[in-house]
Write a protein that holds these residues in place. Structure first.
Motif, mmCIF file in Angstrom:
data_model
loop_
_atom_site.group_PDB
_atom_site.id
_atom_site.type_symbol
_atom_site.label_atom_id
_atom_site.label_comp_id
_atom_site.label_asym_id
_atom_site.label_seq_id
_atom_site.Cartn_x
_atom_site.Cartn_y
_atom_site.Cartn_z
ATOM 1 N N ASN A 11 7.145 -9.206 2.611
ATOM 2 C CA ASN A 11 8.023 -8.146 3.097
ATOM 3 C C ASN A 11 7.468 -6.832 2.605
ATOM 4 O OD1 ASN A 11 9.628 -10.071 4.102
ATOM 5 N ND2 ASN A 11 11.448 -9.498 3.004
ATOM 6 N N ILE A 81 13.979 -13.778 0.865
ATOM 7 C CA ILE A 81 12.844 -13.031 1.405
ATOM 8 C C ILE A 81 11.964 -13.916 2.269
ATOM 9 C CG2 ILE A 81 10.774 -11.733 0.820
ATOM 10 C CD1 ILE A 81 12.130 -11.037 -1.850
ATOM 11 N N ASP A 103 15.101 -5.530 1.259
ATOM 12 C CA ASP A 103 15.507 -6.321 2.413
ATOM 13 C C ASP A 103 17.017 -6.352 2.593
ATOM 14 O OD1 ASP A 103 12.952 -6.883 3.212
ATOM 15 O OD2 ASP A 103 12.836 -8.774 2.135
ATOM 16 N N GLU A 423 12.434 -9.583 6.178
ATOM 17 C CA GLU A 423 11.995 -8.335 6.780
ATOM 18 C C GLU A 423 11.742 -8.504 8.275
ATOM 19 O OE1 GLU A 423 8.792 -5.766 4.968
ATOM 20 O OE2 GLU A 423 7.855 -6.297 6.868
#
Length: 441
Positions: A11, A81, A103, A423
């Motif tokens: 991310n 993530i 995020d 993301e």
């Protein structure tokens, strides 16, 4: 090697040190929409309403990534993530952790951007705002990562509480949440105090009163943005400062918006006939696709302040640079240098192509359409979106409307990364919302 403000991982969480620090690559994508959602006032908004065609936006994978946990003894909501194909199990990065402010704050934008926020989504938004608030340090900035046991990662360079991407995104996310959370509730009260404190830090720590241009490989760049010339990070700052000013009407916030916008304009290079055709550089003499929201931030700031020059700068990039990418193929990054009065592009990279590089352009083009009513900007947004629906060098759709997954990017011709992290998912859905005609908070 191109410079970056976002640190290595899947991310985007950034640290700029003045040299290349690597890039965290979880990519985002969105399905091309051929229509747009209802709106009310302008000709463009009316067209968005009358020409709308339905598509499926699902948050199923977002819900898969979402989890409730505790930080500092408080119940909060986070997004995992990493989500790895084929079964989309979660993973943890050994130096950073498994969830982060960067995020979660962008996830708050997604929930706040919905045309209406149902009770389940409001509950998620409240829990995610609580997570971000728990991550604010005594100095007013924000830590970024947590470990699996809920401990805050206070030491690693992509998690320190400082003026960096995650603190700036926390500002934008919290200001977006404040537009949806119950005004008198405890989370909203904490969010107002937290953002006011953070903005006070930005007024103190950004060198907007000591403005100068400095040399970067023969390119004159400003010195008063985050990381000196971090126009990419400055655009995120602007997008948080704009709703903060609308809420507070603080003169110092307005002045900061104006100075940062002037810094973004100073990062613009080229024109209709000269590469890079009005693109706003990201940092120093370098451009990269991910996080380059300068055009969108300038459009929003220009509208707020009545700065026609801000809007003209944004439209120059959309008019000339975006069509160049569409006609010649997407780019991941490049650098510029001036030698003997001649500026040339060097270190041009076509991969990885990531939709976090596509989504800022889609959002900016749709905002240009909203502000001007010129259909060519809507057409540009749709053409950019076609990369996400399969007109790309991997030859496959990056968004799956059945699951809500957004793939993590294209690594090389005919090679897609089948993972689908936070993301990627959130950025893809943000672009999807924009293509429907929804304006981000």
């Amino acid at each position: 090697m191109f410079g970056t403000s976002e640190a290595p991982q899947s991310n985007a969480n950034a640290v700029r040190t003045g040299v290349f620090a690597g890039t965290r690559l979880a990519f985002s994508a969105a399905l091309l929409l051929l229509g747009a959602a209802p709106a009310l006032q302008t000709t463009a908004q009316a067209a968005l309403s009358t020409e709308r065609r339905e598509t499926r936006i699902t948050l199923d994978h977002f819900d898969h990534l979402f989890a409730e946990t505790k930080v500092g003894g408080k119940r909060v909501g986070v997004l995992n993530i990493y989500s790895a194909a084929p079964d989309y199990r979660f993973a943890i990065e050994p130096n950073e952790g498994y969830a982060c402010v960067d995020d979660v704050a962008r996830g708050m934008l997604l929930l706040a951007a919905a045309p209406s926020v149902k009770p389940l989504r409001l509950h998620q938004l409240d829990l995610m705002a609580r997570f971000v608030l728990q991550m604010q340090a005594d100095n007013g900035y924000f830590y970024n990562f947590i470990w699996a046991d809920g401990r805050i990662n206070r030491e690693y360079r992509t998690s320190r509480a400082e003026l960096n991407w995650w603190s700036l995104r926390a500002l934008w996310g919290l200001e977006a949440a404040l537009q949806r959370l119950p005004a008198g509730g405890p989370t909203a009260d904490r969010a107002r105090r937290a953002t006011d404190r953070l903005v006070a830090n930005l007024k103190r720590d950004l060198a907007v009163d000591r403005r100068a241009l400095v040399d970067a490989e023969g390119i004159a760049v400003p010195n008063w943005l985050p990381f000196g010339s971090g126009a990419d990070a400055a655009s995120t700052a602007l997008l948080g400062l704009i709703p903060h000013y609308r809420r507070t009407r603080d003169a110092g916030t307005r002045a900061l918006i104006e100075r940062l916008g002037e810094g973004l304009m100073a990062m613009q290079v080229g024109d209709a006939a000269t590469f890079p055709y009005g693109a706003h550089l990201s940092w120093r003499n370098q451009w990269h696709g991910w996080g380059n929201a300068q055009a969108y931030a300038l459009l929003r700031a220009g509208e707020l302040l009545g700065r026609r020059d801000f809007r003209a700068s944004a439209l120059r990039e959309i008019d000339y640079f975006y069509p160049y990418l569409l006609e010649h193929g997407m780019l991941a990054s490049f650098s510029l240098r001036t030698v003997k009065d001649r500026t040339e592009a060097v270190e041009i990279q076509r991969f990885p192509q990531i939709a976090y590089g596509i989504s800022p352009m889609v959002i900016a083009a749709m905002e240009a359409y909203r502000q001007t009513g010129r259909t060519r900007y809507r057409d540009t947004a749709r053409r950019l979106g076609s990369w996400l629906s399969g007109r790309n060098e991997a030859g496959r759709a990056m968004y799956d409307p059945a699951t809500g997954r957004v793939l993590d990017g294209i690594n090389a011709p005919l090679s897609a990364n089948l993972d689908s992290g936070a993301e990627s998912t959130v950025e893809g859905l943000l672009a999807l919302r924009a293509l429907q005609g929804t304006r981000l908070p």
